[in-house]
Design an enzyme around this catalytic site. Sequence first.
Site, PDB file in Angstrom:
ATOM      1  N   SER A 167      -9.747  29.527 -40.205  1.00 55.16           N
ATOM      2  CA  SER A 167      -9.980  30.850 -39.631  1.00 55.16           C
ATOM      3  C   SER A 167      -9.658  30.867 -38.141  1.00 55.16           C
ATOM      4  O   SER A 167     -10.267  30.147 -37.348  1.00 55.16           O
ATOM      5  CB  SER A 167     -11.437  31.274 -39.844  1.00 55.16           C
ATOM      6  N   GLN A 212     -10.295  33.317 -36.258  1.00 52.48           N
ATOM      7  CA  GLN A 212     -11.411  33.963 -35.560  1.00 52.48           C
ATOM      8  C   GLN A 212     -12.440  32.919 -35.155  1.00 52.48           C
ATOM      9  O   GLN A 212     -12.922  32.914 -34.025  1.00 52.48           O
ATOM     10  CB  GLN A 212     -12.044  35.032 -36.454  1.00 52.48           C
ATOM     11  N   ASP A 267      -3.207  38.432 -44.267  1.00 51.69           N
ATOM     12  CA  ASP A 267      -3.366  39.890 -44.310  1.00 51.69           C
ATOM     13  C   ASP A 267      -2.275  40.566 -45.146  1.00 51.69           C
ATOM     14  O   ASP A 267      -2.356  41.764 -45.417  1.00 51.69           O
ATOM     15  CB  ASP A 267      -3.374  40.458 -42.881  1.00 51.69           C
TER      16      ASP A 267
HETATM   17  C1  S3P Z   1      -7.524  37.533 -37.322  1.00 52.24           C
HETATM   18  C2  S3P Z   1      -7.600  36.434 -38.133  1.00 52.24           C
HETATM   19  C3  S3P Z   1      -7.637  36.531 -39.599  1.00 52.24           C
HETATM   20  C4  S3P Z   1      -7.111  37.877 -40.088  1.00 52.24           C
HETATM   21  C5  S3P Z   1      -7.672  39.034 -39.323  1.00 52.24           C
HETATM   22  C6  S3P Z   1      -7.381  38.908 -37.845  1.00 52.24           C
HETATM   23  C7  S3P Z   1      -7.553  37.309 -35.867  1.00 52.24           C
HETATM   24  O1  S3P Z   1      -8.973  36.373 -40.012  1.00 52.24           O
HETATM   25  O2  S3P Z   1      -7.375  38.046 -41.455  1.00 52.24           O
HETATM   26  O3  S3P Z   1      -7.122  40.260 -39.784  1.00 52.24           O
HETATM   27  O4  S3P Z   1      -7.181  38.218 -35.096  1.00 52.24           O
HETATM   28  O5  S3P Z   1      -7.954  36.221 -35.451  1.00 52.24           O
HETATM   29  P1  S3P Z   1      -9.626  34.892 -40.186  1.00 52.24           P
HETATM   30  O6  S3P Z   1      -9.502  34.213 -38.899  1.00 52.24           O
HETATM   31  O7  S3P Z   1     -11.053  35.133 -40.552  1.00 52.24           O
HETATM   32  O8  S3P Z   1      -8.848  34.258 -41.286  1.00 52.24           O
END
Ligand code: S3P
Length: 438
Positions: free
Chosen positions: A167, A169, A326
């Site tokens: 992830s 995020q 996504d």
């Molecule tokens: C994102 C990371 C992804 C993605 C989200 C945006 C980001 O999520 O699905 O739309 O901006 O870091 P995850 O990090 O939870 O996989």
Amino acid sequence: MRFDPVGSLKGTLRPPPDKSISHRAALFAAMADDHTHVENYLAAADTRSTLFAIEAVGAKVTAKQTAEGRQSVEIQGVGLRGAKPAQIDVGNAGTLMRIMPGWLAGQPEGIWRLDGDDSIRRRPVDRVAEPLREMGAAISASGGQFPPLDLEGAALHGISYELPVASAQVKSCLLLAGLLAEGETTIIEPLATRDHTERLLAGMGADLRRDGNAISVTSSHPLDGVDVEVPGDFSSAAFALVATLIVPGSEVVLRDVGLNGTRIGLLPILARMGVGMGAAGEGQDLAVVVEEIHDAGPEPLGALHVRHAQLSGAEVTAEDVPAAIDELPLVALLGCFAEGETVVSGAEELKAKESDRIEAVVEGLTGLGAEIEARPDGFAVQGTGGLKGGVIDARGDHRLAMLGAVAGVASREGVEVSGFEAAAVSYPGFEADLGSLA
Ligand code: S3P
């Protein structure tokens, strides 16, 4: 909103600015001591939430429309340790909800609450709360797992942490905490995820190093304000890209699209589905020509020249998932138009998105006539060469709303998307852009 079948799609489109990069540019600008100029900041619901959030903690924000119809934002930061206590409404923005706590957790003092809409309250935040707590953070979530998230500033120390899920995020959240922690923080990624945080922070002077799949950061001097130009969002461009591939006779150019390798995992999946692909000058019959411009700053940028293509089924497995996370709902739609079976596995993360995207995609496309079944970690689609049409519920999920629209223009009888307004979370004006190609 109804989307009727079209003869073909033709023309040129500039997708809206990248959502992930816009969130990060605003948030990191707030953490800097001086001034940041963000050119081409995404004017959409999610990234507006980030501007409100940084204002709530004391940053000064001035947003302007430029002559080219783009949005530019000036941000005066509060410095790494200068965030004011606040209640923050993240709206629908999961990225804001999961990244911002990394900064706030390390403040010398103050309390913060982050909350959002009904969809946000169903999305897990224990994935950031647990490692932050290991770093010394005072943080609690509803039922230990969900927003609202309550934080009190605390002294943090560096850790070494292997991400249990790939992830970006979580990685980004912990790197921000690492900027405030004593000692070194190292994040180990099982699979590479989008690296916008690393690119931007490095440009702002952070002491960041990558060694294979490990990224380390140490608390350093203040972040420098910078000039950032946000590229077009590949994830938004992907809707027109897929529409062009599945509507016969179509030919579309997508300009100024971000082509960061950690984001464009849909392209190799398309190649496995039989879509001829290459760089300009590499062949006559390519359905996707990627024209990369190398001198466009820290984020690569380019154009995609796309034509209708015959598709065959393909397998998508765990290694493919982070760089195409996504876009996997679009892979399901492509699968409907392909010959043979398309199977997506290793993608249980889809359940933790703006909706449960395994259930939502399977039920949504089934309602339009698709032969698709849910699996615990993905889905399997039997290609029938097309889709009949019908009604699909966006379930408050922007990517599902746009999936329905693309299905509609490629369908035999048209699609009604209920709750289409959710598209404005990342792509206001999507229906007009799609309409301009018809
Ligand atoms: C994102 C990371 C992804 C993605 C989200 C945006 C980001 O999520 O699905 O739309 O901006 O870091 P995850 O990090 O939870 O996989």
